[in-house]
Enzyme design. Structure first.
Site, PDB file in Angstrom:
ATOM      1  N   SER A   9       0.859  -1.189   0.000  1.00 17.48           N
ATOM      2  CA  SER A   9       0.000   0.000   0.000  1.00 17.48           C
ATOM      3  C   SER A   9       0.892   1.235   0.000  1.00 17.48           C
ATOM      4  O   SER A   9       2.119   1.141  -0.011  1.00 17.48           O
ATOM      5  CB  SER A   9      -0.886   0.018   1.240  1.00 17.48           C
ATOM      6  OG  SER A   9      -0.103   0.353   2.369  1.00 17.48           O
ATOM      7  N   LYS A  10       0.261   2.382   0.058  1.00 19.04           N
ATOM      8  CA  LYS A  10       0.985   3.662   0.033  1.00 19.04           C
ATOM      9  C   LYS A  10       1.988   3.797   1.170  1.00 19.04           C
ATOM     10  O   LYS A  10       2.996   4.476   1.035  1.00 19.04           O
ATOM     11  CB  LYS A  10      -0.021   4.806   0.132  1.00 19.04           C
ATOM     12  CG  LYS A  10      -0.402   5.385  -1.208  1.00 19.04           C
ATOM     13  CD  LYS A  10      -1.272   6.605  -1.019  1.00 19.04           C
ATOM     14  CE  LYS A  10      -0.541   7.879  -1.346  1.00 19.04           C
ATOM     15  NZ  LYS A  10      -0.298   8.111  -2.741  1.00 19.04           N
ATOM     16  N   ARG A  11       1.714   3.122   2.277  1.00 18.30           N
ATOM     17  CA  ARG A  11       2.640   3.153   3.404  1.00 18.30           C
ATOM     18  C   ARG A  11       4.048   2.745   2.994  1.00 18.30           C
ATOM     19  O   ARG A  11       5.031   3.131   3.604  1.00 18.30           O
ATOM     20  CB  ARG A  11       2.193   2.160   4.484  1.00 18.30           C
ATOM     21  CG  ARG A  11       1.270   2.705   5.530  1.00 18.30           C
ATOM     22  CD  ARG A  11       0.956   1.615   6.535  1.00 18.30           C
ATOM     23  NE  ARG A  11       0.332   0.463   5.889  1.00 18.30           N
ATOM     24  CZ  ARG A  11       0.775  -0.764   5.956  1.00 18.30           C
ATOM     25  NH1 ARG A  11       1.870  -1.041   6.618  1.00 18.30           N
ATOM     26  NH2 ARG A  11       0.139  -1.753   5.338  1.00 18.30           N
ATOM     27  N   GLU A  40       3.125   7.520  -9.363  1.00 18.43           N
ATOM     28  CA  GLU A  40       3.987   7.932  -8.248  1.00 18.43           C
ATOM     29  C   GLU A  40       5.447   7.535  -8.491  1.00 18.43           C
ATOM     30  O   GLU A  40       6.362   8.254  -8.094  1.00 18.43           O
ATOM     31  CB  GLU A  40       3.479   7.331  -6.933  1.00 18.43           C
ATOM     32  CG  GLU A  40       2.245   8.053  -6.436  1.00 18.43           C
ATOM     33  CD  GLU A  40       1.548   7.316  -5.296  1.00 18.43           C
ATOM     34  OE1 GLU A  40       0.714   7.939  -4.636  1.00 18.43           O
ATOM     35  OE2 GLU A  40       1.828   6.122  -5.083  1.00 18.43           O
ATOM     36  N   GLY A  79       5.666   3.476   0.388  1.00 20.05           N
ATOM     37  CA  GLY A  79       6.298   4.380  -0.579  1.00 20.05           C
ATOM     38  C   GLY A  79       5.388   4.530  -1.781  1.00 20.05           C
ATOM     39  O   GLY A  79       4.174   4.471  -1.663  1.00 20.05           O
TER      40      GLY A  79
END
Ligand code: GLU
Length: 424
Positions: free
Chosen positions: A207-209, A217, A211
């Site tokens: 997930s975004k956690r 992105e 990076g």
């Protein structure tokens, strides 16, 4: 073993447009592309846009944008799943007619026998058998007549002549249902390959956690597409235990589904950073400069790029390192305090005097002149070099000090040193 030539192979990437293309989706796209390109077969792009609220034009654009950046192309499509609604309804009627399906409180369900089992043949997982006693008759259309996901996927794969379904493991539990629909229509299912889930280095679902989580992105973080392709290819696949760097041509040649692992793969941005750095160093200087000029929106970067190319791992690393050449010294009060104290300033003054008369003002002469100052002052080299570095760049991190002075030129270097001497 390279992928066998199979020009009748047809696979597909079938994203649901929910926003930016997630790294897991990008890996699925890449694997489909490598399978198609390595075999001489073809790849279809199908947009699973039956959820009209989420399937906005912008969300579809995001997927196309990510694929284009990754340089992943397709032979047919983008096909809209929603556009095949009429065909899906036709098949529903056919299944009702043949009594493979029935209506229940308005919705339509497929009959699942009480006994027996359905086996999914999966290239990665082997045979996976699902007992019918655990699968209820399942809904294939809502009471308003709109076809549901499993029906649409099975029919689209059939109509497009898909021979290989390569997708994430989260879809494995849907697969026996799709196989039953195909069987009810009198067809054999395609070959399946369910790819392992992606986890972060902490073992949790990616997930975004962890990076950057989407292709967009990754692009913004300064990764280059060829490095991202190489890294994504290794998320679940390997050729042998040793090789980690594969050109796209090699990947097309060597990739095969039977070497994809069953166990989950770990996305580790630190490894991607390292890999990206090796790709950057291999780029021709003009190519790297062009990419950095595009990335930063600045031009005239060639000389600074030459000084920084060994030191950067991403395109985003460049400007913090080289921006001082163009925009003047950065403002780092701590660096000034530490290196431009009274002692530092007196060494800087000695260096300034040497630099004022260094001829020619090039890297070898600058180095000789400054080393002579170091010897004369009987100082450690860094006690002389760090004050100069802070004076010209504002920070303690810069490309080589002699090269940096040459690039700035005598006039600008002395002006920055004078300004540091008078303000600190
Ligand atoms: N649309 C599904 C997704 O985005 C993929 C379905 C499939 O590949 O069969 O996860």
């Amino acid at each position: 073993m390279s992928a066998p030539a199979n020009s009748s192979l047809v696979d597909r990437f079938a994203p649901s447009p929910t926003g930016q293309l997630h790294i897991g989706g990008a890996r699925t796209a890449l694997y489909n592309w490598l399978v198609a390109r390595g075999s001489g077969g073809k790849m279809i792009l199908r947009i699973e846009d039956t959820d009209r609220a989420r399937s906005t034009k912008e969300n579809v654009e995001q997927i196309l944008d990510a694929l284009e950046w990754l340089d992943i192309d397709w032979d047919e499509g983008p096909i809209s799943q929603a556009a095949a609604d009429g065909r899906h309804r036709e098949v529903l009627a056919q299944l009702l007619e043949s009594e493979h399906a029935y209506e229940f409180e308005g919705s339509t369900r497929l009959k699942v026998p009480d006994e027996g089992s359905t086996t999914v043949h999966d290239v990665i997982r082997g045979d996976v058998t699902f007992q019918h006693e655990n699968i209820d008759d399942f809904t294939i259309a809502r009471s308003d007549g709109s076809p549901l996901y499993n029906l649409a996927v099975a029919v689209d794969d059939l109509d497009s002549g898909v021979t290989h379904v390569v997708r994430g493991e989260d879809h494995l539990s849907n697969t026996p249902r799709q196989v039953m629909i195909l069987n009810a229509l009198g067809h054999e299912p395609p070959v399946y390959a369910h790819l392992p889930l992606l986890h972060g280095p902490d073992g949790k679902k990616l997930s975004k956690r962890h990076g950057a989580a989407s292709v967009q992105e990754l692009r913004e973080a300064g990764y280059v597409p060829e490095a991202v392709r190489n890294y994504l290819a290794l998320l679940g696949w390997g050729y042998d235990d040793k090789q980690t760097l594969f050109s796209t041509e090699e990947l097309k040649e060597l990739f095969s589904l039977d070497r994809v692992s069953k166990s989950s793969a770990v996305f580790d941005e630190q490894k991607l950073r390292w890999m990206n750095g090796t790709y950057l160093r291999e780029l021709a200087p003009a190519d790297l400069t062009e990419r950095l000029e595009k990335f930063t929106g600045r031009d005239g970067l060639a000389d600074a790029v030459e000084l920084c190319r060994e030191k950067i791992q991403t395109l985003a690393d460049f400007w913090p390192l080289a921006g001082f050449f163009f925009d003047g010294p950065a403002d780092d009060p701590k660096a000034r305090e530490k290196f431009l104290d009274e002692e530092g300033r007196s060494r800087l003054q000695a260096a300034r005097e040497a630099l004022a008369t260094t001829e020619p003002f090039d890297t070898p002469s600058i180095e000789a002149a400054l080393r002579e100052v170091v010897t004369r002052l009987d100082a450690k080299p860094n006690k002389v070099f760090q004050p100069i570095r802070v004076a010209i760049s504002g920070t303690t991190i810069s490309p080589g000090i002699f090269e940096s002075l040459e690039l700035l030129g005598r006039e600008e270097s002395l002006a920055r040193i004078d300004s540091a001497l008078s303000t600190s």
